[in-house]
Design a protein around this motif. Structure first.
Motif, mmCIF file in Angstrom:
data_model
loop_
_atom_site.group_PDB
_atom_site.id
_atom_site.type_symbol
_atom_site.label_atom_id
_atom_site.label_comp_id
_atom_site.label_asym_id
_atom_site.label_seq_id
_atom_site.Cartn_x
_atom_site.Cartn_y
_atom_site.Cartn_z
ATOM 1 N N GLY A 1 28.039 47.826 -57.325
ATOM 2 C CA GLY A 1 29.201 46.658 -56.912
ATOM 3 C C GLY A 1 30.288 45.552 -57.624
ATOM 4 N N ASP A 2 29.768 45.504 -58.529
ATOM 5 C CA ASP A 2 30.314 44.928 -59.617
ATOM 6 C C ASP A 2 31.746 45.613 -60.326
ATOM 7 O OD1 ASP A 2 31.040 42.391 -60.673
ATOM 8 O OD2 ASP A 2 29.710 42.102 -61.885
ATOM 9 N N ASP A 3 32.435 45.900 -59.751
ATOM 10 C CA ASP A 3 33.441 47.112 -60.323
ATOM 11 C C ASP A 3 34.733 47.283 -59.091
ATOM 12 O OD1 ASP A 3 35.401 48.996 -60.848
ATOM 13 O OD2 ASP A 3 33.764 50.027 -61.086
ATOM 14 N N ALA A 4 35.642 45.499 -59.341
ATOM 15 C CA ALA A 4 37.091 45.928 -58.514
ATOM 16 C C ALA A 4 37.680 46.881 -58.466
ATOM 17 C CB ALA A 4 37.648 44.732 -59.507
ATOM 18 N N SER A 5 37.652 47.874 -59.675
ATOM 19 C CA SER A 5 37.972 49.758 -59.064
ATOM 20 C C SER A 5 37.285 50.349 -58.487
ATOM 21 C CB SER A 5 38.216 49.525 -61.121
ATOM 22 O OG SER A 5 37.142 50.226 -61.306
ATOM 23 N N LEU A 6 36.198 49.843 -58.309
ATOM 24 C CA LEU A 6 35.920 51.181 -56.956
ATOM 25 C C LEU A 6 36.275 50.922 -55.777
ATOM 26 C CD1 LEU A 6 31.450 50.946 -58.038
ATOM 27 C CD2 LEU A 6 33.214 52.958 -58.403
ATOM 28 N N ASP A 7 36.330 52.656 -55.133
ATOM 29 C CA ASP A 7 37.203 52.126 -53.696
ATOM 30 C C ASP A 7 36.068 53.479 -52.733
ATOM 31 O OD1 ASP A 7 38.379 51.686 -51.364
ATOM 32 O OD2 ASP A 7 40.187 52.888 -51.686
ATOM 33 N N THR A 8 35.724 53.899 -51.958
ATOM 34 C CA THR A 8 35.075 54.504 -51.358
ATOM 35 C C THR A 8 34.971 53.855 -50.091
ATOM 36 O OG1 THR A 8 32.799 53.926 -49.838
ATOM 37 C CG2 THR A 8 33.387 53.432 -52.782
ATOM 38 N N TRP A 9 34.665 54.504 -48.990
ATOM 39 C CA TRP A 9 34.701 53.910 -47.360
ATOM 40 C C TRP A 9 34.121 52.692 -46.844
ATOM 41 C CZ3 TRP A 9 30.083 54.033 -44.273
ATOM 42 C CH2 TRP A 9 29.077 55.481 -45.497
ATOM 43 N N ARG A 10 32.784 52.908 -48.086
ATOM 44 C CA ARG A 10 32.088 51.258 -48.056
ATOM 45 C C ARG A 10 32.349 50.125 -48.268
ATOM 46 N NH1 ARG A 10 26.726 53.524 -47.839
ATOM 47 N NH2 ARG A 10 26.641 55.758 -48.434
ATOM 48 N N PHE A 11 33.213 50.377 -48.469
ATOM 49 C CA PHE A 11 33.959 48.843 -48.712
ATOM 50 C C PHE A 11 35.249 48.794 -47.976
ATOM 51 C CE2 PHE A 11 32.777 49.146 -53.672
ATOM 52 C CZ PHE A 11 32.141 48.572 -53.569
ATOM 53 N N HIS A 12 35.977 49.526 -46.594
ATOM 54 C CA HIS A 12 36.379 49.287 -45.640
ATOM 55 C C HIS A 12 35.909 48.848 -44.471
ATOM 56 C CE1 HIS A 12 39.728 51.200 -47.373
ATOM 57 N NE2 HIS A 12 38.949 51.982 -48.933
ATOM 58 N N PRO A 13 35.683 47.770 -44.188
ATOM 59 C CA PRO A 13 35.275 46.674 -42.994
ATOM 60 C C PRO A 13 35.289 47.677 -41.296
ATOM 61 C CG PRO A 13 36.623 45.141 -44.125
ATOM 62 C CD PRO A 13 36.963 46.891 -45.137
ATOM 63 N N ASP A 14 36.632 48.464 -41.332
ATOM 64 C CA ASP A 14 36.665 49.463 -40.392
ATOM 65 C C ASP A 14 36.145 51.155 -40.202
ATOM 66 O OD1 ASP A 14 38.052 50.448 -42.560
ATOM 67 O OD2 ASP A 14 39.837 51.427 -41.476
ATOM 68 N N GLU A 15 36.030 51.346 -41.167
ATOM 69 C CA GLU A 15 34.677 52.046 -42.161
ATOM 70 C C GLU A 15 33.276 51.555 -41.690
ATOM 71 O OE1 GLU A 15 36.192 56.538 -43.605
ATOM 72 O OE2 GLU A 15 36.864 54.503 -44.656
ATOM 73 N N ALA A 16 33.028 50.713 -42.624
ATOM 74 C CA ALA A 16 31.183 50.683 -43.289
ATOM 75 C C ALA A 16 31.363 49.580 -41.836
ATOM 76 C CB ALA A 16 31.337 50.360 -44.098
ATOM 77 N N GLY A 17 32.188 48.950 -41.253
ATOM 78 C CA GLY A 17 31.673 47.558 -40.316
ATOM 79 C C GLY A 17 31.179 45.972 -41.614
ATOM 80 N N SER A 18 30.270 46.170 -42.440
ATOM 81 C CA SER A 18 30.134 45.258 -43.490
ATOM 82 C C SER A 18 29.673 46.568 -44.752
ATOM 83 C CB SER A 18 28.509 44.727 -42.954
ATOM 84 O OG SER A 18 27.476 46.159 -43.259
ATOM 85 N N GLY A 19 28.749 45.289 -45.991
ATOM 86 C CA GLY A 19 28.871 45.922 -47.034
ATOM 87 C C GLY A 19 27.212 46.314 -47.850
ATOM 88 N N ALA A 20 26.496 44.869 -47.963
ATOM 89 C CA ALA A 20 25.140 45.465 -48.494
ATOM 90 C C ALA A 20 24.691 44.999 -46.896
ATOM 91 C CB ALA A 20 24.566 44.194 -49.612
#
Lengths: 369, 369, 369, 369
Positions: free
Chosen positions: B166-185
């Motif tokens: 997770g320690d990479d600000a350049s990553l983008d996936t649906w897992r970082f979008h609150p509306d798609e994922a709801g939460s993170g870890a």
């Protein structure tokens, strides 16, 4: 070689550990900063303390610690008594001009710890709270790697001190008496976790958790659980328990940073697990056997790979104190001062408060007046 | 041999894992309870889902999951889509009479999870929330040892799911979008910890903790920390993070009871550490390589010592679901039902609430209407 | 996508392993170099081989391997039969123009192995001896590190293959019959040790050792012990046994060079221990979880840290063979050719000779005529 | 308390280890069987031996070991000199009526070792060859488990002593001089392996192997490799090397029996791996932290889980010798007598002979005349 007279309050488990350390300092850390001379040992049981004096070679035994305080040949007063006996003798010794070592926890709670720190600091003597695990070579190496920036920004500290001797209702020791011990796993084990958390990851700012007593009738806590925040922005968990069956002395911690991670288990205290984000394709935690000629404290010991024991951490700790007394270094930052002892107590108290209030508790620290 | 038509929503990481599992069930679990027939696979990217259909041997690909719901040849609808796509298709499939599997977390929060459970339960179909780690042989063995009373009274559960991507600000996936994922870890990793905590140590009653976001601009949590209490009186800690450098898939847990302890690390998923207080002078944790003929799921595999992989847990999981559909067993207690999915979400929500309120939060569970 | 017809001789343990691999290649290694089409499977037990055909999806079963040899739709003949059945069918298949894979040991001794190699090599087909452990990601990574010079000059190889199922006089399998198996632990386990020794540390020149039979009446060896020399000047030990109680599939090896060392245990096949003399103060063996995107074979699998199983090594192995058949690469050096199978047999024979003669035996290798 | 005067020949590495042990015996093994009084220390470097006397508290230093032999106040002569200095002083001391300890290897070869044994045995004094690894608690526990029959019939012993300091052509120490050392890794490390093999698995009857020198110009062996047979029918491998990069003091052994197995690594000397065929479904090696109140030697130390160090093995060893001198026990079987020292030398010599002859060598032992 300059000598320093040693007075010990306490002759049992810690008395053995500290006596052994003073005796080994004289020849394992050669030449020693000061030659420890075992002058007097005090304890409540006359017969037992007398045998201890003979066994370890103290000049005399006494059932009155005030004799040690009054003895001008004693330059270092080392308090290993039950927690209830930390404050008065330690303060008295310091006010008599003796340097002081006091076992952890410094006091039975933050208020008593603050009192000890404040009174002793006012005297100007050297003081150290005996958090001996700072003197495990792997722990010092960890600190040195962190100080050198090898972990980058600290993200996590998770520490747990797991033992398993508490699950026996028939046991009785001063450690189960609130008046003598102050607390259970909290003051005995969690203080160690808090101290290394502070030593390695920095100051703790909030705690969310509680203490827990499993056995009916047990008057102190058996376990402590907390989620914590650090001033650096790191977060983690702290745990201490006497009910982790199969774990004998498993003080385990892991610290994760943006550039590296470290992990440790006291049951394998000669080893440090080291991970670095160095781009190496062969990526993983390295099991470092901390016994190289360029590793902390190793100048005193054996060829690489010939490991040391738990008891040897006291050699490093008290050698450090003697160096401070001799003017060769300061107690801080590698030794825990009484301020560190007090601060650990504030964190522990906050966990208790959190358990009672059901709220996340801020940890605030008092300064000297 | 009776067949069952399979419809998959999702074709990427989990699509591969579940497709592989259905294909292996047909010959590794011989004879299979039902022969899986790969009918349709749905996804938003037409080209990618088309290639997946060819790759795994589905009869057709579609960019409209409603086609799967409408397809009468499909008896099991397996929802592997992003979290935002769990509720509507899963409910629709169940209401169309199909048995349903849904990846974890069931919904993006407890409310959505409850809605899914309640709506699906009302249809009478079989439902399973895909907490695949219940189907690691070592985890099932742990549960069997606990059920047999070998641990005695449970004192502690400590679980942490450590990853480091997770320690990479350049990553983008649906897992970082609150509306798609709801939460993170929290929804990604902590749900697994909560589910195994519940499966092994029983229901969680209070949480004291918080979620934490390290990276500026990151819109979901990066880590979760909590101290928890169980209805049994056990206590412990829960942690999940994507910032534990060096830990790739380290879902580690330990459980201590009055008669025994167990410990586990997903990076060595074929092993279970077992301690028993049996009075043996040779006392210690046993490293059990869970691959014996009398170990869970091992009838499907190889001779002892020939270990299996992470992907194989899905074989066990979906085989379990097929047995339930075939009427050979129930989803519960070894599979997670949608109620389990909902309950995990309640615990996760309580951690979020605790972080916001600064208070210890009770976990309460709703029943079906 | 081009297809290749597969014919299997053998349907039991290895039949399952290879069938599973061919089936997974079709979608896990996407796109596959050739699409394996399961054509025919042969075995002596008509009922069992018939069930295997149904289970794995072969077009037909037969109790006569000659039918496979005669089947023009079969392009790859994969011989998994008992050792006594390696020579004739493999040679016949090759002479019929089919590519051939043969399980280890290639023949029952060096002479038979040479015969197989020589006859098959003369046909010009591709041939591979199924030393699947070359296809463990950690083993390939080890080889790549060695090839890159990271170990410097090789000093030591110590390898031991420890199992514990042999200590049961009531067991009966073809593996205990000299005519069918040729030898015991020697051909079954020691060949693997020899093959990886050769793959990682180079050619073996002398052996000093013996085979040992523990059980009265057992007609094959139970264990093999040897001290060995390599052409590089490296030295070490080789061991194989079915009598190492508690070790299920512990193929352990360590290799020490002048710049680095590697260690491995098949019971933790996803891990490689890596030491490098790089001057780092934090010196130690790194536990590498071989599951990174830039690790061998990992492109076919899961995200980092999601480990694979023993059965998956066959996916890599047979994928490698299909690539060779497709002309994308050669069998050697990463696959074991029949020459490698023959050379392993020479080393094994030399150990037997050493046991009989009581002398250090030179290992000499024949070339093709 | 009765005293015994100690005379030490040698003041460096082993001088430190033995001096420390005698000093700790006085208070850690309380009450000690005899109180060690440090009388005289001898060495060739006058300045260094003088400093050692001051450091460890010997009454005097001397550059002539004959002074120790002549000193009537010395009751125990402890010979820690280079191997070439083992025979003459040890024999002289014994003939002067002193009990003797001699570091390993007893002599530079079997003939010299026999001479020492025979001459010393004739005097009737107590004699011990300082194989200190017999006094690791885990090793003694292993022996006790074996003596109790818990391993059943012994099948295998595999032992290797791996260090890595030898790969440096610029190093010079008496250990590289054949006249002073007799041999290299053989006498230094392989003797330890042979001694524990004999202590745990019984007498060795044949060896097939060799010694190896890697560095051009090095005059002693760098490594030793052998396949061995035991009189019990057990077989195994022995190895010793100073060229195993990354291994600092890795004396590792494993022993497999028909009922159980044990494994050990000196770098984790507080642990013993224990496997038992007890029918438990949770089958595996137990990691025993050998620090329980009912474990060997533990009465002298700390609470369970508080581990000891390598240096502490000498406390046990010399305490054992003092008990023997005091008449409380015999040196054998737990201590190595000079006969054991001699027998280890016979095995080592046989490995050298095997390397030269290329033949399996019988090991035969001489008796006293």
């Amino acid at each position: 070689m300059a000598e320093i007279g040693i007075g010990l309050l306490g002759y049992a488990f810690m008395g053995k550990a500290h006596s052994n350390a003073f005796k080994k300092i004289a020849y394992m850390t050669w030449p020693p900063p000061l030659e420890p001379k075992l002058v007097g040992i005090a304890g409540r049981n006359t017969e037992a303390v007398g045998e201890a004096a003979e066994r370890y070679g103290f000049e005399y035994a006494t059932d009155d610690w005030r004799r040690l305080v009054a003895d001008e040949s004693i330059g270092l007063f080392d308090n290993l008594g039950p927690n209830a006996l930390h404050a008065e003798p330690t303060i008295a010794a310091a006010e008599a001009g003796k340097h002081v070592v006091c076992e952890k926890p410094l006091g039975r709670d933050a208020a008593e710890s603050y009192e000890i720190w404040q009174r002793v600091a006012a005297t100007g003597v050297k003081h150290m709270c005996a958090f001996n695990y700072r003197f495990v070579p792997a722990v010092r190496l960890a600190r040195e790697l962190i100080d050198a920036g090898e972990l980058g920004e600290i993200r996590h500290f998770r520490g747990r001190y797991l033992q398993d001797w508490g699950d026996d209702a028939s046991l009785d020791t001063w450690r189960f008496h609130p008046d003598e011990a102050g607390s259970g796993a909290l003051g005995d084990l969690a203080t160690h976790v808090v101290d290394l958390a502070r030593y390695l990851a920095g100051e703790i700012t909030t705690v969310s958790g509680f203490a827990k007593t499993f056995l009916p009738g047990r008057q102190v806590d058996d376990a402590v659980e907390a989620a914590v925040e650090f001033s650096s922005g790191a977060v983690g968990t702290l745990e201490a328990t006497r009910f982790a069956l199969g774990r004998r002395n498993a003080f385990q911690w892991e610290i994760n940073g943006s550039q590296g991670s470290l992990a440790f288990d006291m049951e394998r205290l000669n080893e440090l697990q080291v991970f670095r984000a160095d781009g190496d394709r062969a990526r993983g935690f390295k099991t470092v056997l901390v016994s190289e000629t360029n590793h902390p404290f190793w100048e005193h010991w054996w060829p690489p790979g010939h490991i040391i024991g738990w008891g040897d951490t006291f050699v490093h700790e008290l050698h450090h104190m003697l160096r401070a007394i001799a003017g060769d270094s300061e107690v801080a930052p590698h030794g825990a001062t009484f301020e560190d002892g007090y601060r650990a107590a504030e964190v522990c108290d906050a966990i208790v408060r959190s358990g009672q209030s059901g709220a996340r508790e801020q940890v605030t620290f008092r300064a000297l007046p």
